[in-house]
Design an enzyme around this catalytic site. Structure first.
Site, PDB file in Angstrom:
ATOM      1  CD  GLU A 169      -3.669   5.456  11.647  1.00  0.00           C
ATOM      2  OE1 GLU A 169      -2.710   4.749  12.020  1.00  0.00           O
ATOM      3  OE2 GLU A 169      -3.966   5.626  10.457  1.00  0.00           O
ATOM      4  CD  GLU A 175       0.549   6.344   8.593  1.00  0.00           C
ATOM      5  OE1 GLU A 175       1.200   5.389   8.139  1.00  0.00           O
ATOM      6  OE2 GLU A 175       0.425   6.573   9.818  1.00  0.00           O
ATOM      7  NE  ARG A 221      -0.149   0.207   4.946  1.00  0.00           N
ATOM      8  CZ  ARG A 221      -0.582   0.519   6.149  1.00  0.00           C
ATOM      9  NH1 ARG A 221      -1.839   0.836   6.336  1.00  0.00           N
ATOM     10  NH2 ARG A 221       0.225   0.506   7.181  1.00  0.00           N
TER      11      ARG A 221
HETATM   12  C1  GLA Z   1      -0.299   3.476  10.288  1.00  0.00           C
HETATM   13  C2  GLA Z   1      -1.412   3.270   9.266  1.00  0.00           C
HETATM   14  C3  GLA Z   1      -2.464   2.333   9.747  1.00  0.00           C
HETATM   15  C4  GLA Z   1      -1.871   1.149  10.468  1.00  0.00           C
HETATM   16  C5  GLA Z   1      -1.012   1.640  11.602  1.00  0.00           C
HETATM   17  C6  GLA Z   1      -0.395   0.531  12.412  1.00  0.00           C
HETATM   18  O1  GLA Z   1      -0.467   4.528  11.102  1.00  0.00           O
HETATM   19  O2  GLA Z   1      -1.996   4.491   8.883  1.00  0.00           O
HETATM   20  O3  GLA Z   1      -3.206   1.920   8.621  1.00  0.00           O
HETATM   21  O4  GLA Z   1      -1.118   0.406   9.574  1.00  0.00           O
HETATM   22  O5  GLA Z   1       0.040   2.381  11.061  1.00  0.00           O
HETATM   23  O6  GLA Z   1       0.307   1.016  13.511  1.00  0.00           O
END
Ligand code: GLA
Ligand code: ZN
Length: 694
Positions: free
Chosen positions: A315, A156, A117
């Protein structure tokens, strides 16, 4: 002070996180149970659709949105608002198969295979088109749903691509930047060196690993281009969403001090800044408080990207993560501290990755609010639910802001230039570490500094620290001069003002662009030290000597007044600055190492060598005194942040230690314990308090 409410619908702080119902469409019982559990955990928001493309459009132009509609409806009926994501962060297999140009080309010039991804080409016209179609359809389908409060663009953003489309865009970007005049570029990049002159923009290639990597200007422009191109991609997504539903704010989730993108260039194009916070708690190289203080720095960086609105913690791990070297459990109570810290630093949300653990694939063991066990009686679930309660209690802080009188300058351009410069010690440049170290030291003195770009407006600050400001942007010198003139206290260090924004060295003495007159010094040489080399700064200024014990951070150790010098020492010529400290050893023994020059109503301070940040504590205190910013020392491991709004101030206290702490000088109502504090706030081990006063 007026409040800046992000989401009036929520009526408080957001508590939510990444929710992946598309992984459970064959388990309606689980989807129903999710709603019950969310309510039980005090969840009021879910971030949905982040990696849903292969379910939303399983075959080209065959869209299946019904499931998502049902999810958004059901969430809304249960009082849970949706942060709707665009799925551009990961592509379905059919798309890569049919349109290989969506996949990146790496630094060796090889096309990547389908998989993973966050690896699409930002330039690919086909991919941009596919994303635009998807985004428009999503916005049309759900943008007017009362449950949808925000768009989460992609995921991200990161990385670069060396494909033909990207190369072409890079050349256009350069041609525009250098007015279509290749000689301008040749001069800016100093390409006559090693016979690297270009006759035409068409000859320019990005810095392939087996190609041109020795032109500093090219390397830097490639990084700037990557930010520009990524931002252009993000803007294209935002434009589609805004065109359908202009009222819904957009964000993109950032990653702390991530080195690949200049977030400051991207922040203006998102309505709200959000970021993903994964501190490595309980590690074996620092104290828990140190981990926390560094996290406070990261929050400050994110907060400062948009200083006049709250940010969001998009997050964080409810339990553990699965990608650190050692995936240690967060100890009981730490979750509450980490969540409250985000809010303390100016976040209006506490959000998690992830709501429920999936059964398979890469993140099946990544922490989640709901474990494979599936119940609400787990330690993690209970701690999350407790945070849910806590966030309700402190709901009035939503929309309030952190206001500070001190700032640190931190530029991504400068970071990239320092990283790439062929000079100093290979392993010891440590720009980020140096910034963090100094920031933490000010924090220990009670100062929660903003972190701003060197060309940003400094009017709101009385003290500015600019560590290792090697590269000066076009307006930085004038900006700093004005700041000092009107009464600011400015601190610069070794490695200031060597190059301009093209990375061409200033002639006539560093720091360039007139800064040598502001500081009253010229830096003639810089010495790099081996790890076993040492020098010291002997303080010649009485006030620094007397105060040369730096509170908690220096431990119990009494300083003899000297600061130990490691790694770098500049040899200065003093023009008209006052000397506060001199080198203790070597051929430059006795020459100036700390100086100060009055200019207008303020002072320009210069520390010419690298020392431990805590050693500089007394200097920081003196600067703070001159700036009129009060010093406040809290018990070791206790952190304080202040948010302000029209109904008063909210002081957040976080105790990251295993001991009770008594903090005096606190007055107001502790909203956590629901009691009045008259003077001394008693915080239990790992305790938190939010004290409201008018
Ligand atoms: C990132 C991603 C999430 C997930 C987390 C795991 O922040 O944005 O999709 O993979 O890491 O810690
Ligand atoms: Zn590309």
């Amino acid at each position: 002070m007026e409040k800046k409410i992000l989401f009036p619908q929520i009526g408080g702080l957001i508590h939510g996180g990444d929710y992946n119902p598309e992984q459970w469409l064959d388990r309606p019982d689980i989807l129903e149970e999710d709603l019950r559990l969310m309510k039980k955990a005090g969840i009021n928001s879910a971030s949905v659709g982040i990696f849903s493309w292969s379910v939303l459009e399983p075959k080209e132009r065959e869209f299946h949105f019904e499931w998502l509609g049902k999810i958004i409806d059901r969430l809304y009926e249960n009082g849970i608002y949706t942060v709707l994501a665009t799925p551009s962060g990961a592509r379905p297999a059919w798309l890569d198969k049919k349109y290989p140009e969506a996949m990146r080309v790496n630094r060796m010039g090889q096309r990547e295979h389908h998989g993973g991804r966050h690896n699409h080409c930002m330039s690919s016209p086909v991919y941009r088109e596919k994303v635009a179609v998807m985004d428009r359809k999503l916005a049309e389908a759900f943008g007017s749903h009362p449950g949808v409060i925000m768009y989460h663009i992609s995921n991200e953003f990161s990385g670069e691509c060396y494909c033909e489309h990207c190369i072409k865009r890079f050349r256009t970007y350069l041609a525009e930047k250098y007015d279509h005049d290749i000689e301008k570029l040749n001069r800016a990049w100093w390409t006559t060196f090693w016979s690297h002159r270009y006759n035409d923009f068409e000859q320019i290639e990005p810095p392939f690993i087996h190609g041109e990597t020795s032109v500093m200007g090219l390397n830097l422009e490639w990084k700037r281009f990557t930010t520009w191109n990524t931002n252009d991609f993000m803007k294209a997504e935002a434009a589609v969403l805004h065109s359908v539903t202009p009222g819904i704010p957009v964000t993109a989730n950032l990653m702390r001090m991530f080195g690949g993108l200049d977030y400051r260039k991207m922040a203006p194009d998102m309505d709200v800044v959000s970021w993903d916070n994964y501190p490595i708690f309980h590690n074996d190289w620092e104290t828990l408080a140190d981990t926390a203080y560094e996290t406070a720095f990261q929050h400050a960086l994110m907060r400062s990207l948009k200083r006049d609105v709250p940010f969001m913690m998009m997050e964080s791990a409810p339990g553990l993560v699965n990608w650190q070297n050692v995936n240690k459990l967060k100890r009981p109570g730490i979750h509450r501290l980490a969540c409250l810290q985000a809010v303390a630093c100016g976040s209006d949300s506490v959000q998690y990755f992830q709501w429920r653990k999936g059964r398979g694939s890469y993140e099946q063991f990544h922490g989640a609010v709901v474990d494979h066990l599936g119940t609400d009686d787990t330690r993690v679930f209970k701690e999350v639910a407790e945070v849910g309660e806590l966030l309700k209690k402190i709901a009035p802080v939503a929309g309030t802001l952190v206001r500070t009188k001190a700032a640190m300058l931190f530029d991504w351009d400068n970071r990239w230039a320092i990283e790439d410069m062929k000079a100093l010690g290979r392993e010891t440049k440590k720009y980020e570490e140096t910034c963090i170290g100094i920031w933490k030291e000010f924090f220990r003195l009670g100062v929660d500094m903003d972190i701003v770009g060197s060309d940003e407006d400094l009017d709101r600050y009385d003290l500015v620290v600019a560590p290792m400001l090697y590269m000066l942007q076009p307006h930085t010198a004038a900006n700093l001069r004005t700041f000092v003139e009107r009464g600011g206290q400015l601190l610069a260090t070794y490695l200031t003002g060597y190059v301009d924004s093209d990375q061409l060295c200033y002639l006539g003495g560093f720091p360039g662009d007139g800064l040598k007159d502001l500081f009253g010094i010229v830096s003639e040489e810089i010495d790099s030290l081996y790890p076993t080399d040492r020098n010291a700064i002997v303080l010649t200024d009485e006030s620094l000597q007397k105060k040369a014990v730096s509170g908690e951070s220096a431990g119990e150790k009494e300083s003899c007044g000297d600061w130990e010098v490691v790694e770098y020492a500049e040899v200065l010529r003093v023009q008209d600055a006052q000397v506060l400290g001199t080198y203790g050893e070597d051929f430059y023994q006795g020459s100036a190492a700390i100086t100060c020059k009055n200019h207008g109503k303020g002072n320009a301070w210069y520390v010419a060598a690298r020392t431990d940040a805590p050693a500089m504590g007394p200097l920081f205190e003196r600067m703070l005194a001159d700036a009129g910013i009060p010093v406040r020392r809290l018990p070791a491991g206790v952190e304080c942040h202040v948010r302000k709004g029209q109904e008063g101030r909210y002081e957040f206290y976080l105790n990251w230690t295993n001991d009770t702490a008594a903090i005096s000088g606190v007055k107001g109502r502790d909203m956590v314990a629901d009691r009045e504090i008259e003077d001394v706030l008693e915080l239990p081990a790992y305790g938190v308090a939010v004290v409201h006063s008018r």
